[in-house]
Design a protein around this motif. Structure first.
Motif, PDB file in Angstrom:
ATOM      1  N   ASP A   1       1.013  -1.158  -0.124  1.00 23.91           N
ATOM      2  CA  ASP A   1      -0.014  -0.053  -0.304  1.00 23.91           C
ATOM      3  C   ASP A   1       1.406   1.092   0.532  1.00 23.91           C
ATOM      4  O   ASP A   1       0.681   2.367  -0.983  1.00 23.91           O
ATOM      5  CB  ASP A   1      -1.301  -0.167   0.959  1.00 23.91           C
ATOM      6  CG  ASP A   1      -1.886  -0.821   1.822  1.00 23.91           C
ATOM      7  OD1 ASP A   1      -2.273  -1.613   0.120  1.00 23.91           O
ATOM      8  OD2 ASP A   1      -2.453  -1.699   2.122  1.00 23.91           O
ATOM      9  N   GLU A   2       2.060   1.202   0.886  1.00 18.64           N
ATOM     10  CA  GLU A   2       2.559   2.552   0.973  1.00 18.64           C
ATOM     11  C   GLU A   2       3.473   2.741  -0.420  1.00 18.64           C
ATOM     12  O   GLU A   2       3.461   4.047  -0.693  1.00 18.64           O
ATOM     13  CB  GLU A   2       3.708   2.146   2.217  1.00 18.64           C
ATOM     14  CG  GLU A   2       4.764   3.942   2.442  1.00 18.64           C
ATOM     15  CD  GLU A   2       4.574   4.575   2.119  1.00 18.64           C
ATOM     16  OE1 GLU A   2       5.046   5.754   2.629  1.00 18.64           O
ATOM     17  OE2 GLU A   2       2.986   4.665   2.899  1.00 18.64           O
ATOM     18  N   THR A   3       4.247   1.710  -0.593  1.00 20.01           N
ATOM     19  CA  THR A   3       4.824   1.166  -2.422  1.00 20.01           C
ATOM     20  C   THR A   3       3.614   2.396  -3.087  1.00 20.01           C
ATOM     21  O   THR A   3       4.179   2.823  -4.136  1.00 20.01           O
ATOM     22  CB  THR A   3       4.967   0.416  -3.038  1.00 20.01           C
ATOM     23  OG1 THR A   3       5.776   0.604  -1.672  1.00 20.01           O
ATOM     24  CG2 THR A   3       6.298   0.659  -4.213  1.00 20.01           C
ATOM     25  N   GLU A   4       2.429   1.293  -3.242  1.00 22.20           N
ATOM     26  CA  GLU A   4       1.513   2.118  -4.263  1.00 22.20           C
ATOM     27  C   GLU A   4       1.170   3.565  -4.363  1.00 22.20           C
ATOM     28  O   GLU A   4       0.968   4.169  -4.733  1.00 22.20           O
ATOM     29  CB  GLU A   4       0.616   1.640  -4.529  1.00 22.20           C
ATOM     30  CG  GLU A   4       0.327   0.152  -4.459  1.00 22.20           C
ATOM     31  CD  GLU A   4      -0.782  -1.227  -4.440  1.00 22.20           C
ATOM     32  OE1 GLU A   4      -1.617  -0.797  -3.869  1.00 22.20           O
ATOM     33  OE2 GLU A   4      -1.152  -1.978  -5.352  1.00 22.20           O
ATOM     34  N   ARG A   5       1.367   3.801  -2.333  1.00 26.38           N
ATOM     35  CA  ARG A   5       0.464   5.110  -2.538  1.00 26.38           C
ATOM     36  C   ARG A   5       1.984   6.051  -3.590  1.00 26.38           C
ATOM     37  O   ARG A   5       1.888   7.336  -3.576  1.00 26.38           O
ATOM     38  CB  ARG A   5       0.220   5.764  -0.835  1.00 26.38           C
ATOM     39  CG  ARG A   5       0.126   6.728  -0.443  1.00 26.38           C
ATOM     40  CD  ARG A   5       0.418   7.154   1.099  1.00 26.38           C
ATOM     41  NE  ARG A   5       1.800   7.227   1.227  1.00 26.38           N
ATOM     42  CZ  ARG A   5       2.311   7.591   1.964  1.00 26.38           C
ATOM     43  NH1 ARG A   5       2.340   9.042   0.738  1.00 26.38           N
ATOM     44  NH2 ARG A   5       3.430   8.038   1.854  1.00 26.38           N
ATOM     45  N   ILE A   6       2.780   6.173  -2.569  1.00 28.14           N
ATOM     46  CA  ILE A   6       3.936   6.884  -3.588  1.00 28.14           C
ATOM     47  C   ILE A   6       4.602   6.919  -4.885  1.00 28.14           C
ATOM     48  O   ILE A   6       4.382   8.209  -5.808  1.00 28.14           O
ATOM     49  CB  ILE A   6       5.057   5.883  -2.938  1.00 28.14           C
ATOM     50  CG1 ILE A   6       5.422   6.685  -1.915  1.00 28.14           C
ATOM     51  CG2 ILE A   6       6.937   6.723  -3.847  1.00 28.14           C
ATOM     52  CD1 ILE A   6       6.979   5.789  -0.384  1.00 28.14           C
ATOM     53  N   MET A   7       4.333   5.958  -5.588  1.00 28.72           N
ATOM     54  CA  MET A   7       3.784   5.428  -6.912  1.00 28.72           C
ATOM     55  C   MET A   7       2.581   6.562  -7.477  1.00 28.72           C
ATOM     56  O   MET A   7       3.120   7.429  -8.680  1.00 28.72           O
ATOM     57  CB  MET A   7       3.965   4.046  -7.839  1.00 28.72           C
ATOM     58  CG  MET A   7       4.899   3.572  -7.455  1.00 28.72           C
ATOM     59  SD  MET A   7       4.809   1.385  -7.668  1.00 28.72           S
ATOM     60  CE  MET A   7       4.688   1.293  -9.479  1.00 28.72           C
TER      61      MET A   7
END
Length: 68
Positions: free
Chosen positions: A49-55
Motif C-alpha cells: 500500500d505504501e509503495t503504491e501510494r508513493i508511485m
C-alpha cells in the motif's frame, strides 16, 4: 517455539472471530502460527500500500535510476 518462549495467554475474542481463526488453521498449525501468518500478511500489505501510494504521488524513483 521453545518451552521458555511459550506462555499461555488468554485473548478474549468473540465466537465469530474464534470460528474465523479456527477455519484459517491448516492441519498441524497452532493458533500462534495462524496469528503470526496474519501479522506477516498485514505487514506485507502495508508495504504494498505504501509503495503504491508513493508511485501514485509521482515521487517514486526506480532503483535503476539511482547512482551510487
Amino acid at each position: 517455539m521453545t518451552e521458555s518462549e511459550c506462555a499461555t495467554k488468554r485473548i478474549p475474542v468473540s465466537p465469530s472471530t474464534w470460528r474465523t481463526v479456527h477455519q484459517l488453521r491448516k492441519p498441524g498449525q497452532t493458533y500462534d502460527d495462524v496469528i503470526q501468518e496474519l501479522i506477516q500478511r498485514d505487514s506485507e500489505q502495508k508495504l504494498i500500500d505504501e509503495t503504491e501510494r508513493i508511485m501514485k504521488r509521482g515521487k517514486f524513483v526506480p532503483l535503476s535510476e539511482i547512482k551510487l
